[in-house]
Write an enzyme that holds these catalytic residues in place. Sequence first.
Site, PDB file in Angstrom:
ATOM      1  CE  LYS A 175      20.255   9.862  33.553  1.00 40.36           C
ATOM      2  NZ  LYS A 175      21.620  10.279  33.812  1.00 40.36           N
TER       3      LYS A 175
ATOM      4  NE  ARG B 144      24.319   6.185  37.192  1.00 39.28           N
ATOM      5  CZ  ARG B 144      23.365   6.868  37.807  1.00 39.28           C
ATOM      6  NH1 ARG B 144      22.116   6.606  37.586  1.00 39.28           N
ATOM      7  NH2 ARG B 144      23.654   7.818  38.666  1.00 39.28           N
TER       8      ARG B 144
ATOM      9  NE  ARG C 124      21.688  18.257  39.074  1.00 41.32           N
ATOM     10  CZ  ARG C 124      21.640  17.000  38.621  1.00 41.32           C
ATOM     11  NH1 ARG C 124      20.719  16.628  37.756  1.00 41.32           N
ATOM     12  NH2 ARG C 124      22.530  16.127  39.032  1.00 41.32           N
TER      13      ARG C 124
ATOM     14  NE  ARG D 109      21.568  15.592  43.873  1.00 39.65           N
ATOM     15  CZ  ARG D 109      21.104  14.956  42.796  1.00 39.65           C
ATOM     16  NH1 ARG D 109      19.836  15.054  42.476  1.00 39.65           N
ATOM     17  NH2 ARG D 109      21.873  14.214  42.056  1.00 39.65           N
TER      18      ARG D 109
ATOM     19  NE  ARG E 172      26.990  11.900  40.267  1.00 40.04           N
ATOM     20  CZ  ARG E 172      25.894  12.638  40.139  1.00 40.04           C
ATOM     21  NH1 ARG E 172      25.966  13.943  40.208  1.00 40.04           N
ATOM     22  NH2 ARG E 172      24.728  12.079  39.919  1.00 40.04           N
TER      23      ARG E 172
HETATM   24  P1  AMP Z   1      21.420  10.147  40.136  1.00 35.12           P
HETATM   25  O1  AMP Z   1      20.440  10.961  40.916  1.00 35.12           O
HETATM   26  O2  AMP Z   1      20.756   9.250  39.135  1.00 35.12           O
HETATM   27  O3  AMP Z   1      22.498  10.973  39.518  1.00 35.12           O
HETATM   28  O4  AMP Z   1      22.138   9.164  41.171  1.00 35.12           O
HETATM   29  C1  AMP Z   1      22.826   9.654  42.300  1.00 35.12           C
HETATM   30  C2  AMP Z   1      23.760   8.577  42.854  1.00 35.12           C
HETATM   31  O5  AMP Z   1      23.000   7.414  43.208  1.00 35.12           O
HETATM   32  C3  AMP Z   1      24.809   8.056  41.880  1.00 35.12           C
HETATM   33  O6  AMP Z   1      25.974   8.862  41.855  1.00 35.12           O
HETATM   34  C4  AMP Z   1      25.089   6.673  42.452  1.00 35.12           C
HETATM   35  O7  AMP Z   1      25.922   6.758  43.605  1.00 35.12           O
HETATM   36  C5  AMP Z   1      23.709   6.222  42.918  1.00 35.12           C
HETATM   37  N1  AMP Z   1      22.983   5.483  41.854  1.00 35.12           N
HETATM   38  C6  AMP Z   1      21.821   5.848  41.251  1.00 35.12           C
HETATM   39  N2  AMP Z   1      21.435   4.925  40.336  1.00 35.12           N
HETATM   40  C7  AMP Z   1      22.396   3.960  40.351  1.00 35.12           C
HETATM   41  C8  AMP Z   1      22.589   2.756  39.621  1.00 35.12           C
HETATM   42  N3  AMP Z   1      21.733   2.353  38.663  1.00 35.12           N
HETATM   43  N4  AMP Z   1      23.697   2.009  39.920  1.00 35.12           N
HETATM   44  C9  AMP Z   1      24.555   2.389  40.876  1.00 35.12           C
HETATM   45  N5  AMP Z   1      24.444   3.523  41.582  1.00 35.12           N
HETATM   46  C10 AMP Z   1      23.369   4.314  41.338  1.00 35.12           C
END
Ligand code: AMP
Length: 216
Positions: A13, A88, A127, A160, A171
Amino acid sequence: MRLVLVGPPGCGKGTQAQLLVERLNLRYIGTGEMLREAIRQRTPTGLQAIPYMERGELVPDSLVNGVVAQFFQGDEKPIRFVLDGYPRTEAQAIWFTGFMHEQGQDLDAVIQLVVSDDEVVRRNSSRRVCPICQTSYNLVSRPPKVAGICDREQAALIQRPDDYEETIRTRLRVFHSTADQLVAYYRAAGLLREISTNAPIESIYQNIISSLPPNK
Ligand code: AMP
């Protein structure tokens, strides 16, 4: 052009979002990065998000919707954009549809990047990110020029905590428990475009472009 990208962590993505931003001149909106920034700034939202993010769980809808609303109501309101990692859940999507509609900014398409769980685990555990500029690398498919060092900042790359294998498995479970409904919601709205990620980065990008409505 107003786009949403949907897919599990590590489906590519971020890479596709970056290409869409550069080539279609779109604003990038990533809720994961916004939340990490809120944590760095120690804002109330950031502090509330910490325990969920550390466990690899979704942050509550109200918290994320609030971050998004604030961003869209700010001085530099995005008009042409690609959303990475938001909505999400179906509840977030329903809220966001109403919010966008009020702003006179309906979405043009929702791109679902399709990938198997095993492939996600393989990609995510390799990553690494730069702690300074946040550039993302992949030890297998997108390595830095010098092993372990950021090309731009010369800083040592880090993994991370939410890219550890155990967190990735959590996740993925979280992703599957919400994504099916989310995707069904956008399919019913006629916005969904399903794109296989079993192809080189450039081919995936071209498939995305071919699926988009013309003249946007
Ligand atoms: P990402 O960098 O997009 O993988 O997001 C990292 C973390 O941020 C996720 O594992 C969630 O804990 C939180 N997060 C990011 N976007 C959302 C969303 N739209 N809804 C809920 N949690 C989110």
